[in-house]
Design an enzyme around this catalytic site. Structure first.
Site, PDB file in Angstrom:
ATOM      1  N   SER A  29       0.862  -1.196  -0.046  1.00 20.21           N
ATOM      2  CA  SER A  29      -0.210  -0.466  -0.506  1.00 20.21           C
ATOM      3  C   SER A  29       0.488   1.524   0.176  1.00 20.21           C
ATOM      4  CB  SER A  29      -1.393  -0.309   1.080  1.00 20.21           C
ATOM      5  OG  SER A  29      -1.812  -1.138   1.291  1.00 20.21           O
ATOM      6  N   GLY A 100      -5.689  -4.091  -8.119  1.00 20.72           N
ATOM      7  CA  GLY A 100      -6.616  -2.930  -7.617  1.00 20.72           C
ATOM      8  C   GLY A 100      -6.534  -1.470  -6.718  1.00 20.72           C
ATOM      9  N   ARG A 128     -13.571  -7.221 -11.672  1.00 21.69           N
ATOM     10  CA  ARG A 128     -13.412  -6.647 -10.347  1.00 21.69           C
ATOM     11  C   ARG A 128     -14.843  -4.951 -10.945  1.00 21.69           C
ATOM     12  NH1 ARG A 128      -7.896  -6.365  -6.719  1.00 21.69           N
ATOM     13  NH2 ARG A 128      -9.385  -5.794  -5.272  1.00 21.69           N
ATOM     14  N   SER A 173     -13.722   0.529   2.659  1.00 22.37           N
ATOM     15  CA  SER A 173     -12.914   0.684   1.537  1.00 22.37           C
ATOM     16  C   SER A 173     -11.432   1.708   1.299  1.00 22.37           C
ATOM     17  CB  SER A 173     -13.549  -0.133  -0.235  1.00 22.37           C
ATOM     18  OG  SER A 173     -12.289   0.870  -1.400  1.00 22.37           O
ATOM     19  N   GLN A 175      -9.768   2.410  -1.085  1.00 26.14           N
ATOM     20  CA  GLN A 175      -9.203   2.158  -2.135  1.00 26.14           C
ATOM     21  C   GLN A 175     -10.238   3.652  -2.032  1.00 26.14           C
ATOM     22  OE1 GLN A 175      -9.508  -1.337  -4.166  1.00 26.14           O
ATOM     23  NE2 GLN A 175      -7.568  -2.067  -3.696  1.00 26.14           N
ATOM     24  N   ASP A 326      -7.382  -8.056   4.352  1.00 28.14           N
ATOM     25  CA  ASP A 326      -6.555  -9.356   3.406  1.00 28.14           C
ATOM     26  C   ASP A 326      -5.730 -10.116   3.910  1.00 28.14           C
ATOM     27  OD1 ASP A 326      -6.625  -7.651   1.409  1.00 28.14           O
ATOM     28  OD2 ASP A 326      -4.481  -6.682   1.735  1.00 28.14           O
ATOM     29  N   LYS A 353     -11.848  -9.120  -3.865  1.00 26.02           N
ATOM     30  CA  LYS A 353     -10.714  -9.049  -3.970  1.00 26.02           C
ATOM     31  C   LYS A 353      -9.865  -9.523  -5.184  1.00 26.02           C
ATOM     32  CE  LYS A 353     -10.588  -6.962   0.131  1.00 26.02           C
ATOM     33  NZ  LYS A 353     -10.307  -5.559  -0.088  1.00 26.02           N
ATOM     34  N   ARG A 357     -12.323 -14.508  -2.255  1.00 25.30           N
ATOM     35  CA  ARG A 357     -11.570 -15.225  -1.523  1.00 25.30           C
ATOM     36  C   ARG A 357     -12.378 -16.149  -0.717  1.00 25.30           C
ATOM     37  NH1 ARG A 357      -7.016 -10.377  -0.933  1.00 25.30           N
ATOM     38  NH2 ARG A 357      -5.991 -11.396  -2.132  1.00 25.30           N
ATOM     39  N   ARG A 405      -2.862 -14.311  -2.780  1.00 20.67           N
ATOM     40  CA  ARG A 405      -2.759 -13.822  -1.277  1.00 20.67           C
ATOM     41  C   ARG A 405      -3.308 -16.034  -1.290  1.00 20.67           C
ATOM     42  NH1 ARG A 405      -0.812  -9.994   0.362  1.00 20.67           N
ATOM     43  NH2 ARG A 405      -1.693  -8.040  -0.223  1.00 20.67           N
TER      44      ARG A 405
HETATM   45  C1  S3P Z   1      -5.567  -1.866  -0.229  1.00 17.64           C
HETATM   46  C2  S3P Z   1      -6.331  -1.798   0.546  1.00 17.64           C
HETATM   47  C3  S3P Z   1      -7.518  -2.591   0.573  1.00 17.64           C
HETATM   48  C4  S3P Z   1      -6.555  -3.779   0.386  1.00 17.64           C
HETATM   49  C5  S3P Z   1      -5.950  -3.720  -0.704  1.00 17.64           C
HETATM   50  C6  S3P Z   1      -4.867  -2.797  -0.203  1.00 17.64           C
HETATM   51  C7  S3P Z   1      -4.911   0.061  -0.220  1.00 17.64           C
HETATM   52  O1  S3P Z   1      -8.735  -3.003  -0.126  1.00 17.64           O
HETATM   53  O2  S3P Z   1      -7.447  -5.124  -0.174  1.00 17.64           O
HETATM   54  O3  S3P Z   1      -4.688  -4.435  -0.792  1.00 17.64           O
HETATM   55  O4  S3P Z   1      -3.528   0.257  -0.835  1.00 17.64           O
HETATM   56  O5  S3P Z   1      -5.484   1.179  -0.424  1.00 17.64           O
HETATM   57  P1  S3P Z   1      -9.665  -2.260  -0.206  1.00 17.64           P
HETATM   58  O6  S3P Z   1      -9.803  -0.903   0.008  1.00 17.64           O
HETATM   59  O7  S3P Z   1     -10.900  -1.971  -1.506  1.00 17.64           O
HETATM   60  O8  S3P Z   1     -10.764  -2.748   0.907  1.00 17.64           O
END
Ligand code: S3P
Length: 451
Positions: A29, A100, A128, A173, A175, A326, A353, A357, A405
């Protein structure tokens, strides 16, 4: 890049006393964000400890395609950024492979610009949902072309002047939160994100470090309001990326499960939004000592001493899910060797994911003789501490569905199962943890490519 590459099965076998001391590669991240913010900031950003996995490298390529100058000198990545608001229109589609995070955050970063940008990825990423990011961008005035169901390929065209919004994130989330904040960087006025359930806070912390005018308020119920003033200056930074707790999870659980093990994992990111697995394993009875807790580059880090332990099943509190989102696949493997039931709730996000998963884990467990019940958003695993009968003598392979994973989790299972555990494809491990095989075998794990 591995998408489209031929799948390579791998097999893990019962192992004895894992031992040694390892340093885990950089956090994924933080690595993505280091390339993005460094690529956007004015002046130079220097990064050490960057994760050189395929996912992050694809983010670096995207930033280069939009005008950032990125090079490596020895162990240091050096980036000369474009300056906030000055990304260039990419000439070709931006290919994020399996990632993602790279894809969704970059959609926010560049989607509001007054030019077209196109996003593509591998079969996993193409399946996705992108609507979670496209919807707030639409509210900001971005025109969106997407495949049915708001899937990739996606083309975004920003308006002349994007509109700042107040956006309540509808699912837990990081993200989505991050995509809206990054869109806010090139939007006049204040973009506000309301986060009812706290998720990893790397975007907020790092943007503040780069000089963004950003504030975070948390109310009595834990609801966070993040305000970002757009079109400000970002200035290049020096970043030392700490070790990835999500990658740490694999040798960590391996050492807990394999009798006689005693290992040390150095320089692990201990940001509380990421440590849910450690807490859960400790509640299950795992011996994890947190050594030399310290601050490095504004983040908590520590070394972990991990020893083989007898585990007992627990019910994992639902509200802990964002801090270990994760880690459920590898927790399910630990649970398979615990006494009694381990119950996990609040897992709806696992379905979207790199693979679904929840079903990938349940199917893999069943294939290898573990009793489990898959619910809509829950999983219950009934453990058997000695691992008797686990694995498949005939070498039937766990389907990994292009999910790193899932591959790593089941390879860890094979280290403690009575029979070998095989996964149908280990190539995707390179997206997040290219050193996995060497690091694990260096500790004494018996894992090899299946002929
Ligand atoms: C991440 C947020 C997570 C995580 C991903 C990395 C990030 O996803 O599963 O591996 O770096 O912001 P979500 O925010 O969609 O849960």
């Amino acid at each position: 890049m591995s998408h489209g590459a031929a799948p390579k099965p791998a097999t893990a076998r019962r192992s004895e006393n894992l031992a040694g001391s390892v340093t885990i590669p950089g956090d994924k991240s933080i690595s993505h964000r280091s390339f993005m913010f460094g690529g956007l900031a004015s002046g130079q950003t220097r990064i050490t400890g960057l994760l050189e996995g395929e996912d992050v490298i694809n983010t670096g390529r995207a930033m280069s395609a939009m005008g950032a100058k990125i090079r490596k000198d020895g162990d240091t990545w050096i980036i000369d950024g474009t300056g906030n608001g000055a990304l260039l229109a990419p000439e070709a589609p931006l290919d994020f492979g399996n990632a993602g995070t790279g894809c969704r955050l970059t959609m926010g970063l560049v989607g509001v610009y007054d030019f077209a940008s196109t996003f593509i990825g591998d079969a996993s990423l193409t399946a996705r949902p992108m609507g979670r990011v496209l919807n707030p961008l639409r509210e900001m005035g971005v025109q969106v072309e997407a495949a049915p169901g708001d899937r990739l390929p996606v083309t975004l065209r920003g308006p002349k002047t994007p509109a700042p919004i107040t956006y309540r994130v509808p699912m837990a989330s990081a993200q989505v939160k991050s995509a809206v904040l990054l869109a806010g960087l090139n939007t006049p006025g204040i973009t506000t994100v309301i986060e009812p359930v706290m998720t990893r806070d790397h975007t907020e912390k790092m943007l503040a470090g780069f000089g963004a005018a950003l504030s975070v308020e948390t109310d009595a119920a834990g609801v966070r309001t993040i305000r970002l003033e757009g079109r400000g200056k970002l200035t290049g930074q020096t970043i030392a990326v700490p070790g990835d707790p999500s990658s740490t999870a694999f040798p960590l659980v391996a050492a807990i499960l394999v009798p006689g093990s005693d290992i040390t994992i150095r320089n692990v990111l201990m940001n509380p939004t990421r440590t849910g697995l450690i807490l859960t394993l400790q509640e299950m009875g795992a011996s994890i000592e947190i050594l030399d807790p310290r601050l490095a580059g504004g983040e908590d880090v520590a070394d972990l001493r991990v020893r083989h332990s007898e585990l007992r099943g627990v019910t994992v509190p639902e509200e802990r899910a964002p801090s270990m989102i994760d880690e459920y696949p590898i927790l399910a493997i630990a649970a398979a060797f615990a006494k009694g039931d381990t119950v996990m709730h609040g897992l709806e996000e696992l379905r979207v994911k790199e693979s679904d998963r929840l079903s990938a884990v349940a199917n893999g467990l069943k294939l290898n003789g573990v009793a489990c019940v898959e619910g809509e958003a829950s999983l219950t695993v009934t453990g058997r501490p000695d691992g008797k009968g686990y694995g498949t003598p005939g070498g039937q392979a766990v389907k990994t569905h292009l999910d790193h994973r899932i591959a790593m989790s089941f390879l860890v299972m094979g280290l403690a199962a009575e029979n070998p555990v095989t996964v149908d494809d280990a190539t995707m491990i390179a997206t997040s943890f290219p050193e996995f095989m060497d690091l694990m075998t260096g500790l004494g794990a018996r894992i090899d490519a299946t002929a």
